[in-house]
Design a protein around this motif. Structure first.
Motif: not given
Length: 431
Positions: A123-128
């Motif tokens: 899948g796709n991730y976003t890390m903030s």
């Protein structure tokens, strides 16, 4: 269709749906066939049996679980960062090998163990974090995955069989992760990254189990409701099938069973046995469990049954040289006969079944003679005492020849052809 056929149909449906979906190659080769439960039972059986003719069968053709399986978007906040996971799918659910299938037909229970070499979550991730942000594709790989499931059928008040909750669990041995484009955040938050894999697995595991439970149980019950047969809740369907089998034996005229006349000649002596019959053949019942298990693509069927008291009678005549003859009657009783057997059959039905074990137990034997005068007592003593003293030795001596004879009969059975002959009966069940 008799009760036995209904039970086998239910177990077939339950077994087929306790196992997740087929491989994409199977689906393509089958021409995008409908799900397993939407086909005739005969087609289901043919697909499964053809599948197991392979040297290393992987998966089961056609089932109501998709592969890849989409999972909901997830969000998790760590101490110094927040991660969002989107458009994730679980790949590889269909690439399983069956470790074992164990069933208890009396309790209508079934347990399944599956082994999958590799499951992937893509899948796709976003890390903030408060000072940086990164995103990209991710891959979490689970190795040596083991799935175990337990299902049970019960009889409801209306007499209809109903599948209860299917308890399942997923375990794995190793986990590996790859998050692309992490850059500086990857080294800074290495501890966070190391825990992401376990978090993802723990998050998607309940979803997978709930999805499988809901889909499979609903599909099973939909098809079970199509069966017109109902069962009392005071007796198990298996014991009800045995009761119907006893009735069938009587209706076919096998209880009492009339034996053919027999004669034996030795020199000037001739013995004739006529009007012989035996009763109690329909008194068979389940002594122990009746089990069906599958390991290493071989099905094992274990049966332990017995009869109650058997009785018989015959008219005898002894002739000496055609000059002197003596006639009379004999009555015999056998307290019980127990038989315990195990038969194995490879899932590749081109192979023959094998009798793995055969064990007999015989109860006390009694004979009453009439017509021989004083010899009646002598014959009764010999027949009543010696067989009971040597009962176990006699049984052990005959088990070998009986087992050999039964195996010879099994070797002559074309299992594939026999199944094909019986498949039209399954189609009478309108699903």
């Amino acid at each position: 269709m008799d009760v036995t056929m209904y039970i086998l149909c239910c177990l077939l449906i339950l077994t087929g749906r306790n196992i997740v979906s087929s491989t994409s190659e199977d689906a393509e080769s089958l021409g995008n066939l409908t799900a397993l439960g939407e086909r005739k039972l005969s087609d289901q059986v043919r697909m499964i049996l053809d599948h197991y003719k392979q040297a290393d069968p992987v998966g089961i053709p056609g089932a109501p679980i998709s592969d890849p399986m989409p999972i909901p978007d997830m969000k998790h906040s760590f101490t110094y960062a927040t991660m969002n996971f989107k458009s994730a799918h679980v790949h590889g659910l269909s690439r399983f090998r069956i470790q074992h299938i164990k069933s208890d037909l009396a309790a209508m229970q079934l347990s399944v163990g599956l082994r999958i070499e590799k499951l992937e979550v893509l899948g796709n991730y976003t890390m903030s974090s408060w000072f940086s942000r990164s995103n990209g594709p991710f891959n979490v790989t689970l190795s040596n995955v083991y799935i175990e499931g337990f299902a049970k059928l019960e009889v409801e008040r209306g007499g209809q069989l109903q599948a209860q909750n299917i308890d399942m669990d997923i375990l794995f041995q190793d986990i590996a992760m790859n998050f692309e484009n992490l850059g500086f955040l990857g080294s800074l938050f290495q501890g966070i990254i190391n825990s992401v894999g376990t978090f993802l697995f723990d998050s998607i595991k309940p979803f997978i189990l709930t999805e499988v439970n809901t889909n499979i149980r609903g599909d099973v019950n939909k098809h079970i409701r199509a069966l017109p047969q109902t069962f009392p809740n005071s007796i198990s369907p298996l014991d009800m099938a045995l009761a119907e089998g006893r009735r069938h034996v009587r209706e076919m005229g096998y209880d009492p069973y009339h034996l053919p006349d027999y004669n034996y000649t030795a020199g000037i002596f001739r013995i004739d046995l006529t009007h012989s019959w035996a009763s109690g053949m329909s008194s068979f019942y389940r002594v122990g469990n009746v089990s069906v298990t599958m390991e290493d693509n071989i099905v094992y069927v274990g049966v332990h049954v017995g009869t109650q008291r058997l009785e018989g009678r015959t008219l005898w005549e002894v002739n000496v040289g055609g000059l002197v003859s003596q006639a009379g009657s004999a009555i015999f009783t056998v307290e019980y006969i127990h038989a315990k057997t195990e038969v194995s059959q490879p899932m590749d039905t081109r192979k023959r079944p094998i009798l793995k074990d055969l064990d007999f137990k015989v109860g006390n034997i009694q004979v009453r003679m009439d017509g021989a005068g004083t010899l009646d007592y002598v014959i009764e003593f010999v027949v009543n005492v010696l067989p009971n003293l040597l009962r176990y030795q006699i049984v052990n001596a005959v088990e070998g020849p009986i087992k050999t004879r039964v195996q010879d009969i099994m070797d002559s059975i074309d299992v594939e052809e026999l199944i094909e002959q019986k498949l039209p009966d399954l189609d009478k069940v309108k699903l």
